[in-house]
Design a protein around this motif. Structure first.
Motif, short mmCIF file in Angstrom:
data_model
loop_
_atom_site.label_atom_id
_atom_site.label_comp_id
_atom_site.label_asym_id
_atom_site.label_seq_id
_atom_site.Cartn_x
_atom_site.Cartn_y
_atom_site.Cartn_z
N THR A 53 18.75 46.15 56.18
CA THR A 53 19.06 47.27 57.06
C THR A 53 17.81 48.00 57.54
OG1 THR A 53 21.12 47.53 55.85
CG2 THR A 53 20.46 49.36 57.25
N LEU A 54 16.86 48.22 56.60
CA LEU A 54 15.67 48.99 56.95
C LEU A 54 14.87 48.31 58.05
CD1 LEU A 54 14.41 50.16 53.45
CD2 LEU A 54 15.28 51.60 55.30
N SER A 55 14.98 46.97 58.12
CA SER A 55 14.15 46.26 59.09
C SER A 55 14.75 46.30 60.49
CB SER A 55 13.98 44.81 58.64
OG SER A 55 15.25 44.17 58.65
N ARG A 56 16.00 46.75 60.63
CA ARG A 56 16.59 46.64 61.96
C ARG A 56 17.30 47.89 62.49
NH1 ARG A 56 21.83 46.50 61.19
NH2 ARG A 56 22.68 45.61 59.28
N ALA A 57 17.55 48.89 61.61
CA ALA A 57 18.33 50.03 62.08
C ALA A 57 17.47 51.28 62.13
CB ALA A 57 19.50 50.25 61.13
N PRO A 58 17.84 52.25 62.99
CA PRO A 58 17.14 53.53 62.99
C PRO A 58 17.31 54.17 61.60
CG PRO A 58 18.73 53.43 64.80
CD PRO A 58 18.96 52.22 63.95
N LEU A 59 16.24 54.77 61.11
CA LEU A 59 16.23 55.28 59.75
C LEU A 59 17.12 56.52 59.60
CD1 LEU A 59 14.70 54.37 57.29
CD2 LEU A 59 12.95 56.06 57.82
N GLY A 60 17.75 56.65 58.42
CA GLY A 60 18.55 57.84 58.12
C GLY A 60 18.51 58.13 56.64
N PRO A 61 19.00 59.32 56.24
CA PRO A 61 18.89 59.76 54.85
C PRO A 61 19.54 58.82 53.82
CG PRO A 61 19.72 61.55 56.24
CD PRO A 61 19.61 60.34 57.10
N TYR A 62 20.69 58.24 54.14
CA TYR A 62 21.31 57.36 53.14
C TYR A 62 20.45 56.13 52.90
CZ TYR A 62 25.64 60.08 53.29
OH TYR A 62 26.57 61.08 53.20
N GLN A 63 19.85 55.63 53.98
CA GLN A 63 18.99 54.46 53.82
C GLN A 63 17.78 54.78 52.96
OE1 GLN A 63 18.42 52.30 57.80
NE2 GLN A 63 19.67 54.06 58.34
N LEU B 295 9.42 61.19 53.11
CA LEU B 295 10.19 60.83 54.29
C LEU B 295 11.56 61.52 54.28
CD1 LEU B 295 10.11 58.93 56.74
CD2 LEU B 295 11.01 57.11 55.28
N LEU B 296 12.22 61.47 53.13
CA LEU B 296 13.55 62.07 53.00
C LEU B 296 13.49 63.57 53.25
CD1 LEU B 296 16.52 61.55 52.35
CD2 LEU B 296 15.98 61.80 49.92
N GLU B 297 12.45 64.20 52.76
CA GLU B 297 12.28 65.64 52.94
C GLU B 297 12.15 66.00 54.43
OE1 GLU B 297 12.06 68.87 50.68
OE2 GLU B 297 10.72 67.81 49.35
N ARG B 298 11.58 65.09 55.19
CA ARG B 298 11.49 65.34 56.64
C ARG B 298 12.83 65.10 57.32
NH1 ARG B 298 6.41 62.93 56.50
NH2 ARG B 298 7.12 60.97 57.41
N LEU B 299 13.52 64.04 56.88
CA LEU B 299 14.79 63.68 57.52
C LEU B 299 15.93 64.63 57.15
CD1 LEU B 299 14.92 59.81 56.98
CD2 LEU B 299 14.82 60.97 59.19
N ALA B 300 15.99 65.00 55.89
CA ALA B 300 17.12 65.80 55.41
C ALA B 300 16.65 66.77 54.35
CB ALA B 300 18.20 64.87 54.83
N PRO B 301 15.90 67.79 54.76
CA PRO B 301 15.33 68.70 53.76
C PRO B 301 16.43 69.46 53.03
CG PRO B 301 14.97 69.55 56.00
CD PRO B 301 15.61 68.20 56.14
N ASN B 302 16.37 69.47 51.73
CA ASN B 302 17.24 70.34 50.94
C ASN B 302 16.66 70.45 49.54
OD1 ASN B 302 18.93 69.18 48.74
ND2 ASN B 302 19.69 67.81 50.33
N PRO B 303 16.97 71.55 48.85
CA PRO B 303 16.29 71.81 47.57
C PRO B 303 16.49 70.73 46.51
CG PRO B 303 17.97 73.49 48.03
CD PRO B 303 17.87 72.65 49.24
N MET B 304 17.64 70.02 46.56
CA MET B 304 17.85 68.96 45.57
C MET B 304 16.89 67.79 45.81
SD MET B 304 19.93 69.79 43.32
CE MET B 304 20.84 71.29 43.10
N VAL B 305 16.59 67.55 47.10
CA VAL B 305 15.61 66.52 47.43
C VAL B 305 14.24 66.96 46.91
CG1 VAL B 305 14.42 65.36 49.33
CG2 VAL B 305 16.91 65.67 49.42
N THR B 306 13.93 68.26 47.10
CA THR B 306 12.64 68.77 46.64
C THR B 306 12.47 68.57 45.13
OG1 THR B 306 12.81 70.42 48.39
CG2 THR B 306 11.08 70.76 46.75
N LEU B 307 13.55 68.78 44.38
CA LEU B 307 13.48 68.59 42.92
C LEU B 307 13.06 67.17 42.57
CD1 LEU B 307 16.64 70.39 41.46
CD2 LEU B 307 14.25 71.08 41.31
N ASN B 308 13.71 66.20 43.20
CA ASN B 308 13.37 64.80 42.91
C ASN B 308 11.99 64.44 43.44
OD1 ASN B 308 15.84 64.17 41.63
ND2 ASN B 308 16.84 64.05 43.62
N HIS B 309 11.66 65.03 44.58
CA HIS B 309 10.34 64.84 45.17
C HIS B 309 9.26 65.32 44.19
CE1 HIS B 309 7.74 65.60 49.04
NE2 HIS B 309 7.15 64.80 48.18
#
Lengths: 132, 417
Positions: B283-293, B322-336
C-alpha cells in the motif's frame, strides 16, 4: 465508559424519590413539587431512550442498614451505616456514556443535588486494558 | 484464529445484502432492519435442522420481506383505524413478492449501509451498535454482551440510532461526491473503535469481547474489497492485523498485561504478521499517505524485529514524526516521545512530554504519567519513576493496567512493596 452515580440525600422521612421528602421540598407548593417530579422523569426518559442507563436501584431507610466488622476474628454487627453523616446513601445509577463530562451533566440534573444532597460520580473500573 | 461456524459466517456475510435489498425496495430502513434481524434469527433456528436452502440469499430476502410487509400492513391498518379518512392508497409494489428484488450489487450496498450506520448525526456508541447489527449481522443480545450492558440498554441505543437517521433525512444511497472522503473516514473510525473494544479484552468475563476484533477485521476486509485503491482502508486493515497478531502474547493466563518489549514474539500470530506486513508494504508504495498507513507501518517495524532489542527505533521515530504532521494529537506525541527516547536518549523524550502537562486532553491521563515513569526509569531516576508509576496507577480506570503500573512501581522500591 461506565459511571456509578451515588445519590446522597437527607429526606425528612425516608422515601423515594428522596428529593421530594427533604424539608425544603416538603415546604414547596404541589405545583412546584409536580414540576420537580416531571424534571426527574424527563431525565430518566432521556437516559433510557439514549441507551445510557445500565441499571439503577433505590435503597431502603438507612436505619435498616447493618454494618459488619470483624475484630479479633469475631464478627461485630452494628445497626446503622458505616459512615455517620446527615446525608445518606439513597440509591445508585449506572450509566454508560461518552465522557466524564456527560456523566457529570446527568448527575447535576438529579434534583437531590439542589436539596442539600449530592451525587457522587465514580468511574467503574474496566477488566480490560492496553499493554504499555 | 478461531474456526468459524459455517452457518453463522454465511448469515453474517449475507446480512448487509439482505438489508440493502429490502431498503432499496421498500425504502424504510428502520423497519427493514428489524425484519432482517428476524429473518436471521429464523435462519439460525431453522437451517441447522432443515439444511441451508439452495439460495440462502433468496430465502433470507423472502422471509425478511414477508416480515416487513406484514409489519407495514399492520402499521397501515393501524393508521387507517386512527385516521378519519384513509386518504392515501398504498402502491402495489410495496407488497410485491420480493423474490425479484435481490439485485446483486452486494458489495457496493454494504459500503452504502456502512456509511448510513456511521451517519454524523449519531454518537460513536450508536454508530458502533448500529454497524454491528445492520452490517455485521450480530444480534442485539450479542452486541450487549460484548459491551457489558443489558440487552434493553443496547436495544434502546439501536432504536434511537435508527430514529436519528430517519430524522436526519438520511437515505440509502451513496453519499454525494464532495462528502465521500469525510463519510468514508467516519466509517473507518467506527471500524477502528470496534477493533479497539475487542482488542483490549483479556480473559475471564471479557473474553467474548475479543470477537469484536475479529468482527472489525472481517468488516474492514469487506471494505478493502469494495475500495481496493483506498490506501487508508488497506492501512487500517494492516494496522488491525499487526496489532491483533500480538493478542496471544499480550496477556498472561491470569489476565495480567505483558508490555510489547517483554512479549514472547514466537507467540505472535504469524499469519496476521505476514499478511499485515505484505499489505502495508504494497500500500505504501502506491497510495497517498494517511495516518492509518503510518500507524500500520510503525506496527510493521515492531513486527519485523525478532527480539525487542532489534527494533529499528530510528525508523519508528521517523514514522512518528510523519504521523505527528499528518494527524497531530497528544497520544501520538506520547508514543513519539518513547521513540525519541530510544534513539536520542531519555532526556529527549522527557522534553517532548513537558508541554503535555498543559494540554487538558492528556494532562490527567494515566498514559502521560506511565510514559514519563518509563522514561525517568531509563534516565536512572528511580525515585521519580516510581512516583510517576504510582500516579499513573491512581489515574487509570483499568484493573489490569493498574496492577501492571503498581508492579512497575513496586519493582523500583528496595522492599518491593
Amino acid at each position: 465508559m461506565k459511571y456509578l452515580l451515588l445519590i446522597h440525600s437527607n429526606p425528612e422521612n425516608w422515601g423515594h424519590p428522596t428529593f421530594l421528602r427533604t424539608a425544603a421540598a416538603l415546604a414547596m407548593s404541589s405545583e412546584e413539587r409536580a414540576e420537580l417530579s416531571r424534571e426527574f422523569e424527563t431525565l430518566l426518559t432521556e437516559i433510557v431512550e439514549s441507551g445510557e442507563l445500565v441499571t439503577a436501584e433505590a435503597l431502603p431507610d438507612p436505619a435498616q442498614t447493618r454494618t459488619v466488622r470483624v475484630r479479633d476474628g469475631v464478627p461485630a454487627v452494628t445497626d446503622g451505616p458505616f459512615v455517620e453523616a446527615k446525608e445518606q446513601f439513597a440509591g445508585y445509577f449506572v450509566v454508560d456514556c461518552e465522557s466524564l463530562e456527560r456523566a457529570t451533566e446527568i448527575a447535576a440534573r438529579f434534583p437531590d443535588t439542589r436539596f442539600g444532597g449530592a451525587v457522587e460520580v465514580r468511574a467503574l473500573m474496566e477488566r480490560s486494558g492496553q499493554e504499555m | 484464529m478461531q474456526p468459524e461456524n459455517g452457518t453463522e459466517d454465511l448469515l453474517r456475510r449475507l446480512a448487509p445484502r439482505v438489508l440493502a435489498a429490502l431498503v432499496r425496495h421498500y425504502g424504510n430502513f428502520e423497519a427493514a432492519e428489524d425484519a432482517v434481524q428476524e429473518a436471521l434469527l429464523a435462519a439460525t433456528t431453522q437451517w441447522p435442522g432443515s439444511g441451508v436452502p439452495e439460495s440462502p440469499l433468496g430465502w433470507l430476502i423472502r422471509v425478511a420481506s414477508r416480515r416487513l410487509t406484514d409489519e407495514l400492513r399492520s402499521e397501515l391498518a393501524r393508521r387507517r383505524r386512527e385516521a378519519t379518512v384513509a386518504s392515501h392508497t398504498v402502491p402495489d409494489e410495496l407488497f410485491a413478492p420480493a423474490a425479484d428484488i435481490a439485485d446483486l450489487r452486494g458489495t457496493d450496498d454494504t459500503l452504502t449501509l456502512l456509511v448510513l450506520c456511521c451517519h454524523p448525526s449519531l454518537s460513536p456508541a450508536s454508530q458502533i451498535a448500529l454497524t454491528l447489527r445492520a452490517v455485521g449481522g450480530l444480534t442485539t443480545a450479542e452486541i450487549a454482551r460484548a459491551f457489558l450492558v443489558p440487552e434493553a440498554t443496547m436495544a434502546q441505543r439501536i432504536s434511537r440510532a435508527k430514529q436519528r437517521i430517519k430524522a436526519a433525512g438520511a437515505r440509502f444511497q451513496p453519499p454525494p461526491e464532495e462528502e465521500r472522503p469525510e463519510r468514508f473516514r467516519a466509517v473507518l473510525h467506527v471500524l477502528y473503535l470496534i477493533f479497539n473494544e475487542g482488542y483490549t479484552a483479556t480473559a475471564g468475563p471479557d473474553v467474548h469481547r475479543a470477537d469484536l476484533a475479529a468482527e472489525a477485521i472481517r468488516l474492514t476486509r469487506t471494505v478493502t474489497r469494495i475500495l481496493p485503491d483506498d490506501g487508508e482502508v488497506a492501512g487500517l486493515l494492516a494496522l488491525m492485523l499487526l496489532t491483533d497478531a500480538r493478542r496471544p502474547a499480550r496477556t498472561r493466563p491470569d489476565g495480567s498485561l505483558v508490555p510489547l518489549a517483554e512479549q514472547d514474539r514466537s507467540r505472535w500470530n504469524r499469519a496476521y504478521v505476514d499478511e499485515g506486513i505484505a499489505l502495508i508494504t504494497r500500500t505504501l508504495s502506491r497510495a497517498p499517505l494517511g495516518p492509518y498507513q503510518v500507524q500500520a507501518a510503525i506496527a510493521a517495524v515492531h513486527a519485523e524485529a525478532a527480539r525487542a532489542e532489534e527494533t529499528d527505533w530510528r525508523q519508528v521515530l521517523a514514522l512518528y514524526q510523519l504521523l505527528e504532521r499528518l494527524a497531530p494529537n497528544p497520544m501520538v506525541t506520547l508514543n513519539h516521545a518513547v521513540a525519541a527516547a530510544m534513539v536520542q536518549g531519555p532526556q529527549a523524550g522527557l522534553a517532548m512530554l513537558a508541554p503535555l502537562d498543559a494540554d487538558e486532553r492528556v494532562a490527567r491521563h494515566h498514559r502521560l504519567s506511565a510514559v514519563r515513569a518509563h522514561l525517568l526509569e531509563l534516565a536512572g531516576d528511580h525515585e521519580g519513576a516510581r512516583a510517576c508509576y504510582l500516579t499513573a496507577a491512581r489515574l487509570t480506570t483499568s484493573l489490569p493496567e493498574q496492577q501492571y503500573l503498581q508492579n512497575q512501581a513496586a519493582r523500583l522500591t528496595s522492599d518491593g512493596r
